[in-house]
Design an enzyme around this catalytic site. Structure first.
Site: not given
Ligand code: GLN
Length: 485
Positions: A76, A151, A175
């Site tokens: 990420k 997210s 997330s």
């Protein structure tokens, strides 16, 4: 589908260790597939050339005792990676290249992992659909019209589409678990203090945790073993005895007591989710565990509490982006004008909304009414779990109140977007570990997840329960490679 990219992490590690395949071959396979998958928009930055160089170096002098021997990994874009651009999905960090490495990613590289690139995410990890990213939305490999969740949407999409064997995300309110649920993958939010926050772009510091995302529970256990370490550089890192999560993984959960919280039967919950939960309960019983009805009375306060605590901390953390220290700067007539323009041009709408809410709840006169009150309610939520854990070893709930929704469907309705995290947020507020595993499909054929919540530092136990359930569920993802032309 390339044979190599469809292999699990554990299998890939074994093949490399047995010299059946080289790190270069594996790395090439994931790069080729990633290059054919651009429409998914899972990556913000790729680092393929360096990855190949590192894979070659590994093959020349292979260290086969490592836990991730020459395994390519995309992460990420919230983890700072030395000399590789790190944007946090924001325009304000579009030209930010860290001079240091986050501890969690450092652990990956020390274990033999090789960085493939940085994966798309909601701006500063604020979102549930990956649509707040400055770098565009991400498609769910299940269906081109679906969000992958957020997210950590790029991470979930990349694992489900086999662009990386595993990945790491962050979870402040859901997330990791929500996008895992939306893409038919496994995601673990560890106990607060288990994985170091050093070098992770901060959103809400008392809630943020990094964690593994994978195709299956074994891979998740192995990855967790690598990333969960005590770190002096993070003052909230906890020095407890960590397990060999993969080695100690067992499907024997006989006699475990699993709580079913009645407050998670929320109003308007679709029947499919009810049914999924019931099936999960049946599977748990089949595994020889005992199911116990429990109550977590303050559950309905979790979301409002989160939306005070998280924006408050975010508004403070994001004060550092002023056009001077990092990345983007807008021109201004004077210093104040430059600050204002930088922040209004550099941050997207959702981030600005959070900064405004956060600043408001922390302002003089409102601090006691909102922030302090929220902290007290947070304690009550934590007490509920403490009380429940006197009776049970873990808790089983759905991961999300629905399957993946359509791109654009909730974009202009922040409250309905926030409701996605109704089952995940209490876990962050209480600092507990929670894992989402794929558990079935809805009528449209979209994946649905179940969440297992553990006691603090009891990751091994929830991994074991997940492992046992995974076998009973026998989930298969309906991914057809439609995006590969
Ligand atoms: N969707 C939640 C939010 O927008 C949680 C995000 C997260 O866990 N990073 O705040």
């Amino acid at each position: 589908m390339s044979e190599l990219t469809s292999q699990s992490l554990v299998k890939l590690c074994k093949s490399i260790k047995e010299k059946k395949v080289s790190s270069t071959e594996v790395t090439k396979a994931f790069i080729e597939r990633s290059e054919k998958s651009k429409t998914l928009n899972a990556y913000i930055t790729t680092d393929f050339e360096n990855a190949l160089t590192k894979a070659k170096q590994f093959d020349e002098k292979p260290n086969l005792d490592l836990k991730l021997p020459g395994i390519p990994i995309a992460v990420k874009d919230l983890f700072c990676t030395k000399n590789v651009k790190t944007t946090a999905g924001s325009k304000i960090l579009q030209s930010f290249t860290p001079t240091y490495e986050s501890t969690v990613t450092d652990n990956l590289w020390n274990a033999g992992g090789i960085l493939l690139g940085k994966l798309n995410c909601d701006e500063f990890a604020m979102g549930s659909s990956n649509e707040t990213s400055y770098y565009g939305n991400v498609q769910n490999p299940i269906d081109e019209n679906l969000v992958p969740g957020g997210s950590s949407g790029g991470s979930a999409s990349a694992v489900a589409a086999q662009l990386t064997p595993i990945t790491i995300g962050t979870d402040t309110g859901g997330s990791i678990r929500q996008p895992a649920s939306f893409t038919g993958t496994v995601g673990l939010k560890p106990t607060y203090g288990s994985c170091s926050r050093y070098g992770i772009v901060a959103f809400a510091s008392s809630l943020d945790q990094a964690g593994p995302m994978s195709q299956n529970v074994e891979d998740c256990a192995l990855l967790h073993e690598v990333i969960s370490t005590f770190d002096k550089k993070d003052s909230t890192s906890i020095n407890f005895k960590r397990n060999n999560y993969l080695q100690e993984l067992t499907k024997n959960i006989k006699g475990k007591k699993i709580g079913i919280p009645k407050e998670y039967r929320v109003e308007g919950m679709p029947k499919e989710i009810e049914d999924l939960w019931q099936k999960g309960i049946d599977h748990i019983k089949d595994c020889g565990a005992e199911v116990v009805d429990i109550s977590l009375p303050h559950t309905s306060y979790a979301l409002p509490t989160y939306y005070i605590v998280a924006p408050a901390e975010a508004s403070s953390n994001l004060a550092r982006y002023d056009g001077v220290k990092y990345g983007f700067r807008a021109e201004g007539k004077n210093l104040i004008d430059m600050y204002e323009k930088t922040r209004s041009e550099g941050f997207g709408a959702e981030v600005q909304r959070r900064i405004m809410i956060g600043t408001y709840v922390l302002s003089s006169g409102y601090y006691d009414a909102y922030y302090l009150k929220a902290q007290k309610v947070r304690k009550l939520i934590k007490n509920d779990f403490d009380e429940a854990y006197k009776q049970v070893d873990a808790i089983l709930t759905p991961s999300t109140p629905s399957s993946a929704f359509k791109i654009g469907e909730k974009k202009d309705d922040p409250v309905s977007m926030y409701l996605n995290d109704i089952f995940t947020v209490p876990v962050n507020l209480a600092g507990l570990p929670g894992i989402s595993i794929p558990a079935g499909h809805d009528a449209k054929g979209y994946p649905l997840g179940l969440q297992i919540i553990g006691k603090a530092f009891d990751e091994q136990n929830i991994l074991n329960i997940a492992y046992a359930m995974e076998e009973k569920i026998g989930f298969k993802n309906n991914i057809t490679d439609w995006w590969i032309k």
